[in-house]
Design a protein around this motif. Structure first.
Motif, PDB file in Angstrom:
ATOM      1  N   ARG A   1       0.827  -1.207   0.000  1.00  0.00           N
ATOM      2  CA  ARG A   1       0.000   0.000   0.000  1.00  0.00           C
ATOM      3  C   ARG A   1       0.866   1.263   0.000  1.00  0.00           C
ATOM      4  NH1 ARG A   1      -3.294  -3.200   3.416  1.00  0.00           N
ATOM      5  NH2 ARG A   1      -2.248  -2.381   5.276  1.00  0.00           N
ATOM      6  N   LYS A   2       1.935   1.247   0.775  1.00  0.00           N
ATOM      7  CA  LYS A   2       2.821   2.411   0.815  1.00  0.00           C
ATOM      8  C   LYS A   2       3.437   2.678  -0.558  1.00  0.00           C
ATOM      9  CE  LYS A   2       4.237   2.167   5.698  1.00  0.00           C
ATOM     10  NZ  LYS A   2       3.937   3.565   6.066  1.00  0.00           N
ATOM     11  N   LEU A   3       3.931   1.632  -1.192  1.00  0.00           N
ATOM     12  CA  LEU A   3       4.582   1.807  -2.492  1.00  0.00           C
ATOM     13  C   LEU A   3       3.577   2.170  -3.585  1.00  0.00           C
ATOM     14  CD1 LEU A   3       7.103  -1.180  -2.291  1.00  0.00           C
ATOM     15  CD2 LEU A   3       7.621   1.262  -2.131  1.00  0.00           C
ATOM     16  N   SER A   4       2.372   1.613  -3.503  1.00  0.00           N
ATOM     17  CA  SER A   4       1.333   1.963  -4.483  1.00  0.00           C
ATOM     18  C   SER A   4       0.964   3.434  -4.374  1.00  0.00           C
ATOM     19  CB  SER A   4       0.090   1.095  -4.265  1.00  0.00           C
ATOM     20  OG  SER A   4       0.372  -0.266  -4.499  1.00  0.00           O
ATOM     21  N   GLY A   5       0.806   3.902  -3.129  1.00  0.00           N
ATOM     22  CA  GLY A   5       0.470   5.309  -2.928  1.00  0.00           C
ATOM     23  C   GLY A   5       1.548   6.250  -3.414  1.00  0.00           C
ATOM     24  N   TRP A   6       2.803   5.796  -3.420  1.00  0.00           N
ATOM     25  CA  TRP A   6       3.898   6.629  -3.913  1.00  0.00           C
ATOM     26  C   TRP A   6       4.021   6.573  -5.431  1.00  0.00           C
ATOM     27  CZ3 TRP A   6       8.841   4.414  -5.578  1.00  0.00           C
ATOM     28  CH2 TRP A   6       9.762   5.387  -5.956  1.00  0.00           C
ATOM     29  N   LEU A   7       3.834   5.387  -6.023  1.00  0.00           N
ATOM     30  CA  LEU A   7       4.011   5.233  -7.471  1.00  0.00           C
ATOM     31  C   LEU A   7       2.851   5.791  -8.288  1.00  0.00           C
ATOM     32  CD1 LEU A   7       5.525   1.635  -7.835  1.00  0.00           C
ATOM     33  CD2 LEU A   7       6.617   3.795  -8.449  1.00  0.00           C
ATOM     34  N   LEU A   8       1.650   5.772  -7.717  1.00  0.00           N
ATOM     35  CA  LEU A   8       0.470   6.188  -8.475  1.00  0.00           C
ATOM     36  C   LEU A   8       0.574   7.624  -9.002  1.00  0.00           C
ATOM     37  CD1 LEU A   8      -2.278   5.342  -9.528  1.00  0.00           C
ATOM     38  CD2 LEU A   8      -3.284   6.096  -7.357  1.00  0.00           C
ATOM     39  N   PRO A   9       0.944   8.616  -8.181  1.00  0.00           N
ATOM     40  CA  PRO A   9       1.068   9.978  -8.723  1.00  0.00           C
ATOM     41  C   PRO A   9       2.135  10.084  -9.816  1.00  0.00           C
ATOM     42  CG  PRO A   9       1.003  10.023  -6.322  1.00  0.00           C
ATOM     43  CD  PRO A   9       1.171   8.602  -6.727  1.00  0.00           C
ATOM     44  N   ILE A  10       3.196   9.286  -9.718  1.00  0.00           N
ATOM     45  CA  ILE A  10       4.230   9.321 -10.756  1.00  0.00           C
ATOM     46  C   ILE A  10       3.675   8.798 -12.078  1.00  0.00           C
ATOM     47  CG2 ILE A  10       6.490   8.400 -11.426  1.00  0.00           C
ATOM     48  CD1 ILE A  10       7.224   8.262  -8.491  1.00  0.00           C
ATOM     49  N   SER A  11       2.876   7.753 -12.014  1.00  0.00           N
ATOM     50  CA  SER A  11       2.344   7.144 -13.240  1.00  0.00           C
ATOM     51  C   SER A  11       1.356   8.040 -13.967  1.00  0.00           C
ATOM     52  CB  SER A  11       1.676   5.806 -12.899  1.00  0.00           C
ATOM     53  OG  SER A  11       0.501   6.021 -12.119  1.00  0.00           O
ATOM     54  N   THR A  12       0.787   9.019 -13.271  1.00  0.00           N
ATOM     55  CA  THR A  12      -0.229   9.885 -13.898  1.00  0.00           C
ATOM     56  C   THR A  12       0.366  11.177 -14.470  1.00  0.00           C
ATOM     57  OG1 THR A  12      -0.695  10.889 -11.731  1.00  0.00           O
ATOM     58  CG2 THR A  12      -2.052   9.007 -12.400  1.00  0.00           C
ATOM     59  N   GLN A  13       1.668  11.379 -14.361  1.00  0.00           N
ATOM     60  CA  GLN A  13       2.277  12.588 -14.897  1.00  0.00           C
ATOM     61  C   GLN A  13       2.283  12.557 -16.413  1.00  0.00           C
ATOM     62  OE1 GLN A  13       5.863  14.078 -13.142  1.00  0.00           O
ATOM     63  NE2 GLN A  13       5.501  13.053 -11.179  1.00  0.00           N
ATOM     64  N   GLU A  14       1.897  13.676 -17.020  1.00  0.00           N
ATOM     65  CA  GLU A  14       1.738  13.732 -18.474  1.00  0.00           C
ATOM     66  C   GLU A  14       3.060  13.595 -19.221  1.00  0.00           C
ATOM     67  OE1 GLU A  14      -0.304  17.311 -19.387  1.00  0.00           O
ATOM     68  OE2 GLU A  14      -2.184  16.696 -18.420  1.00  0.00           O
ATOM     69  N   THR A  15       4.152  14.070 -18.629  1.00  0.00           N
ATOM     70  CA  THR A  15       5.444  14.040 -19.317  1.00  0.00           C
ATOM     71  C   THR A  15       6.155  12.698 -19.193  1.00  0.00           C
ATOM     72  OG1 THR A  15       6.467  14.989 -17.330  1.00  0.00           O
ATOM     73  CG2 THR A  15       5.794  16.520 -19.069  1.00  0.00           C
ATOM     74  N   LEU A  16       5.558  11.766 -18.488  1.00  0.00           N
ATOM     75  CA  LEU A  16       6.163  10.444 -18.339  1.00  0.00           C
ATOM     76  C   LEU A  16       6.082   9.681 -19.659  1.00  0.00           C
ATOM     77  CD1 LEU A  16       7.427   8.336 -16.398  1.00  0.00           C
ATOM     78  CD2 LEU A  16       5.099   7.552 -15.921  1.00  0.00           C
ATOM     79  N   ALA A  17       7.190   9.062 -20.081  1.00  0.00           N
ATOM     80  CA  ALA A  17       7.232   8.307 -21.327  1.00  0.00           C
ATOM     81  C   ALA A  17       6.240   7.141 -21.278  1.00  0.00           C
ATOM     82  CB  ALA A  17       8.644   7.784 -21.571  1.00  0.00           C
TER      83      ALA A  17
END
Length: 412
Positions: free
Chosen positions: A371-387
């Motif tokens: 749960r901790k890692l999911s909560g941290w990775l989720l905002p990163i995955s939604t960034q528009e500039t992410l490849a």
């Protein structure tokens, strides 16, 4: 009851000149003046009768704040000159009466402080802070408020440190005090570093400063020097820490010499000392260390951040190596300070994914870590500039973490 009515009448009569002024200048109509007088009469009779509560004073003050806001807007719209009577004095009077009657109610004190701050009544606010700290020395939120005010409004870091150190004597069991103290020190260093870059005195940062014309004469040079921003002078007293060596000298203030960039405040020694003191005070709980990690990780622009985070993770690993908090922070380390468009991001992400797989095998609580890692990775995955490729990889990892959490929850 007669005494209560007499008190209410006394306060209402003091407001008559203000109401007449509003009517004369046509800020409010006669009907509105009557409604205001009636509302004030109701409040005053409630406040001066037996059984009044802190919420009665809070509602009265809130009503007057809204009324004063409306008055200001009408004065500005109609172009009326500033009146001789303002609502500020009346509101201060209500709040003062409330704190004198219910001096133990912290909510009223905070309402008083916030209003004084919104009105930029700094002298009054300083007096209020001294009074509320005297009345509520064991309330950590009051010390934190005073320290934030000293930094954010007065730009007085030594005063903020003084508030926090005094507060820790009364609130030694408050985690929030230690966390806020560390955050204030990090904010201070970030501001000083930003100022040094703007002034062009940070090594390698001179490109941000406009060059002076070669043909400028001596007078122009003097004018330019007069316009420069003076950096704060650091003293041992300003940077004094609580820990002392055998000779009675501060361990922190003996570092760095006279160069401001090398003082303990600028090299992260003070936040580290605060972290170590907190770990000693609370027997090194990993959840508190994780809160420090999150507090420090925000300041990704600081050059010494990696050293601080390594120290925090090292302490967590030493005390609780299999804790979800420890492993979560350890997994996040490679990506701290990297933007998703940074060339080093894909390599760092690979290290993170490898660390996640390893940590899930080591941890004592797989669902919590997932749960901790999911909560941290989720905002990163939604960034528009992410490849797109990286987004897909993170999405797969998130699904695996969710499955891990669901499987463990179902089996339990």
């Amino acid at each position: 009851m007669a005494a209560a009515s007499d008190k209410a009448r006394f306060y209402l009569e003091q407001q008559v000149p203000e109401l007449r002024e509003w009517e004369r200048r046509e800020i409010f109509s006669k009907e509105e003046i009557s409604a205001i007088a009636s509302k004030r009469s109701d409040f005053e009779h409630i406040l001066n009768a037996r059984g009044s509560t802190p919420s009665d004073y809070a509602r009265y003050a809130e009503y007057e704040m809204n009324l004063d806001s409306l008055r200001r807007k009408r004065v500005k719209r109609k172009g009326v000159k500033t009146t001789a009577y303002t609502g500020q004095k009346h509101i201060f009077s209500i709040l003062d009466r409330s704190t004198r009657k219910f001096h133990g109610d912290l909510g009223l004190w905070m309402q008083y402080l916030e209003y004084a701050r919104s009105q930029k009544a700094n002298k009054k606010l300083n007096k209020l802070l001294a009074e509320v700290l005297r009345m509520h020395p064991t309330k950590a939120e009051v010390w934190i408020y005073a320290a934030r005010y000293a930094v954010d409004v007065q730009a007085d870091v030594p005063a903020a440190r003084n508030y926090m150190q005094r507060g820790l004597r009364f609130c030694s069991k408050s985690r929030a005090m230690y966390l806020e103290y560390a955050r204030l020190e990090m904010v201070y260093v970030a501001k000083i570093n930003a100022r040094r870059r703007i002034l062009g005195i940070e090594p390698g940062k001179n490109d941000s400063v406009e060059a002076v014309d070669a043909g400028a004469d001596g007078e122009q040079e003097e004018d330019r020097d007069a316009d420069m921003i003076a950096l704060p002078t650091f003293t041992g007293e300003d940077l004094a820490g609580e820990d002392e060596d055998e000779d009675g000298e501060s361990k922190i203030t003996n570092v760095g010499g006279t160069d401001p960039a090398l003082t303990p405040a600028m090299t992260g020694a003070i936040p580290l000392a605060i972290f170590d003191a907190a770990m000693k005070q609370f027997a090194s709980p990993p959840d508190l260390a994780e809160q420090f990690f999150n507090t420090f990780a925000i300041f990704s622009q600081l050059s010494f951040l990696d050293r601080i985070l390594q120290h925090v993770v090292g302490k967590m690993t030493e005390v609780a190596p299999s804790s979800p908090s420890t492993l979560s922070c350890s997994c996040r380390m490679p990506l701290i300070g990297l933007a998703v468009h940074d060339p080093a991001f894909p390599i760092a992400l690979g290290k993170v994914l490898k660390a996640i797989r390893s940590s899930l095998e080591k941890t004592s609580d797989r669902p919590t870590l997932a749960r901790k890692l999911s909560g941290w990775l989720l905002p990163i995955s939604t960034q528009e500039t992410l490849a797109p490729e990286l987004k897909k990889v993170i999405s797969v990892t998130l699904k695996q973490l969710k499955k891990e959490d669901n499987d463990q929850s179902a089996s339990s």
